[in-house]
Write an enzyme that holds these catalytic residues in place. Sequence first.
Site, PDB file in Angstrom:
ATOM      1  N   LYS A 155       0.851  -1.205   0.000  1.00 44.53           N
ATOM      2  CA  LYS A 155       0.000   0.000   0.000  1.00 44.53           C
ATOM      3  C   LYS A 155       0.886   1.255   0.000  1.00 44.53           C
ATOM      4  CE  LYS A 155      -0.217  -0.196   5.046  1.00 44.53           C
ATOM      5  NZ  LYS A 155      -0.982  -0.715   6.197  1.00 44.53           N
ATOM      6  N   TYR A 200      14.372  30.839   6.898  1.00 45.53           N
ATOM      7  CA  TYR A 200      13.246  31.618   7.413  1.00 45.53           C
ATOM      8  C   TYR A 200      13.374  31.864   8.917  1.00 45.53           C
ATOM      9  CZ  TYR A 200      10.746  30.788   3.013  1.00 45.53           C
ATOM     10  OH  TYR A 200      10.367  30.750   1.697  1.00 45.53           O
ATOM     11  N   ARG A 251       1.094 -10.706   7.031  1.00 40.44           N
ATOM     12  CA  ARG A 251       0.971  -9.478   6.220  1.00 40.44           C
ATOM     13  C   ARG A 251       2.060  -8.467   6.583  1.00 40.44           C
ATOM     14  NH1 ARG A 251      -4.276  -9.516   8.621  1.00 40.44           N
ATOM     15  NH2 ARG A 251      -3.622  -7.559   9.584  1.00 40.44           N
ATOM     16  N   HIS A 271      -6.375  -7.012  12.770  1.00 41.19           N
ATOM     17  CA  HIS A 271      -5.118  -6.241  12.736  1.00 41.19           C
ATOM     18  C   HIS A 271      -4.705  -5.899  14.169  1.00 41.19           C
ATOM     19  CE1 HIS A 271      -2.027  -3.828  10.926  1.00 41.19           C
ATOM     20  NE2 HIS A 271      -2.496  -2.685  11.371  1.00 41.19           N
ATOM     21  N   ARG A 314     -10.859   0.379  14.444  1.00 35.25           N
ATOM     22  CA  ARG A 314     -10.605   1.064  13.183  1.00 35.25           C
ATOM     23  C   ARG A 314     -11.586   0.559  12.133  1.00 35.25           C
ATOM     24  NH1 ARG A 314      -4.629   1.196  10.365  1.00 35.25           N
ATOM     25  NH2 ARG A 314      -5.158  -0.929   9.751  1.00 35.25           N
ATOM     26  N   CYS A 346      12.747  24.507   4.204  1.00 41.72           N
ATOM     27  CA  CYS A 346      11.784  25.254   3.381  1.00 41.72           C
ATOM     28  C   CYS A 346      10.975  24.264   2.540  1.00 41.72           C
ATOM     29  CB  CYS A 346      12.509  26.225   2.463  1.00 41.72           C
ATOM     30  SG  CYS A 346      13.771  27.235   3.268  1.00 41.72           S
ATOM     31  N   MET A 347      10.065  24.806   1.726  1.00 38.11           N
ATOM     32  CA  MET A 347       9.255  23.919   0.894  1.00 38.11           C
ATOM     33  C   MET A 347      10.127  23.163  -0.113  1.00 38.11           C
ATOM     34  SD  MET A 347       6.015  24.729  -1.601  1.00 38.11           S
ATOM     35  CE  MET A 347       5.046  25.567  -0.350  1.00 38.11           C
ATOM     36  N   ASP A 348      11.098  23.876  -0.711  1.00 34.94           N
ATOM     37  CA  ASP A 348      11.876  23.301  -1.805  1.00 34.94           C
ATOM     38  C   ASP A 348      13.369  23.219  -1.510  1.00 34.94           C
ATOM     39  OD1 ASP A 348       9.481  23.476  -3.428  1.00 34.94           O
ATOM     40  OD2 ASP A 348       9.915  25.632  -3.525  1.00 34.94           O
TER      41      ASP A 348
HETATM   42  C1  PLP Z   1      -0.264  -1.622   6.902  1.00 38.75           C
HETATM   43  C2  PLP Z   1      -0.862  -2.905   7.305  1.00 38.75           C
HETATM   44  C3  PLP Z   1      -0.057  -4.033   7.514  1.00 38.75           C
HETATM   45  C4  PLP Z   1       1.464  -3.989   7.525  1.00 38.75           C
HETATM   46  O1  PLP Z   1       1.912  -3.434   8.747  1.00 38.75           O
HETATM   47  P1  PLP Z   1       3.475  -3.295   9.097  1.00 38.75           P
HETATM   48  O2  PLP Z   1       3.496  -2.798  10.483  1.00 38.75           O
HETATM   49  O3  PLP Z   1       4.025  -2.312   8.115  1.00 38.75           O
HETATM   50  O4  PLP Z   1       4.064  -4.635   8.925  1.00 38.75           O
HETATM   51  C5  PLP Z   1      -0.690  -5.242   7.760  1.00 38.75           C
HETATM   52  N1  PLP Z   1      -2.044  -5.320   7.807  1.00 38.75           N
HETATM   53  C6  PLP Z   1      -2.841  -4.251   7.621  1.00 38.75           C
HETATM   54  C7  PLP Z   1      -4.329  -4.402   7.707  1.00 38.75           C
HETATM   55  C8  PLP Z   1      -2.289  -3.008   7.380  1.00 38.75           C
HETATM   56  O5  PLP Z   1      -3.076  -1.941   7.230  1.00 38.75           O
END
Ligand code: PLP
Length: 360
Positions: free
Chosen positions: A28, A251, A207, A151, A122, A298-300
Amino acid sequence: MNLAALRHNLRRVRALVQPGVAVLAVVKADAYGHGAAEAARVFVEAGAWGLGVSSVTEALELRRAGLRAPIIVLGGVFAGEEPEVAAADLEIALWDADRARALAAAGRSVRVHLKIDTGMTRLGLDLAAVHEFGELVRGLGGLEIAGVFSHFASADAVDTAAAHAQATRFAGALEALAAVGIRPPHVHLANSAAVLSAPAAHFTMVRPGIMLYGYPPAPHLAARADVRPAMRFATRITQLRRVPAGTPVSYAGTFVTARPSTIATLPVGYADGYHRLASNRARVMVRGRHAPVAGRVCMDHTMVDVTDVDGVRAGDPVVLFGDGPGADELAAWCETIPYEMLTAVGKRVPRVHVEEFADA
Ligand SMILES: *Cc1c(COP(=O)(O)O)cnc(C)c1O
């Protein structure tokens, strides 16, 4: 991006789980900033079963890039996206009856992963609603219950009590589903932290995200992770100047030189994901020496004090993080986590993928 490091890290995950456990490589947020298609290809070739993303949009980008591996959309589906989910053969997180009905009507049999909330608050089903929802989904037809998952909120903590409590609640949800005859082939709970610290939570699939990119989810898990950072955020000095003592920099003049100094300007700023909290706190690497950020980012642009760097020249390469300071060190200076440093790197920063850094 160092492709050899990504491959090494995927193999580290494989080595930490039982041979029969599938690895869902989480790609992701553009593979945590590394370039989703490129990273996904490396992970699949190195033995990942499939790819995890947050949104249908991210999944469709991977399909457009030619990735045929299974993709699980962990963030679920928005109303209206159901036909695309079916057409692109995506697997989808599910906890909502309306989305279930729309997916069931979307054409081909869609594989769904029932999402249980076990303590993150969540996304997902309350424990009390699990078996009823399972029966509803089964009764709809047109959906295949391919998985059940949850999760962890704090598997990276030194104290594992909260993670244990979540794993126990997850086991309760699995029992509730089994009691009505639902035993999905994929059962998954473990993020990187649990890959490293909770073998009992590996189930049939893990995961991992952050450890694939070379950072342990917490310092106490670093030795066990044994991973290599894959991203090096680098730039070059655009201008170099000698200034007298007492010269304000950037700045608001929050940095004033205490001695005759050499100040280098870098063409990177907070718009590129180099956090403004790095102002007067972070260090970069130039010619093998650490140089402190001088004044506000700064921004850039960002200025660094290179007075102590022998032989420094305009055009010299500079490492903002990767080797020299790690993304985790920069994160500590900016009061955040490496995840944010990696994913914040901006769109205008070109991603270059190499097998191995030339000077690594
Ligand atoms: C982002 C995410 C992960 C991976 O988590 P890490 O801490 O980067 O290993 C696994 N499962 C879900 C649902 C996530 O949103």
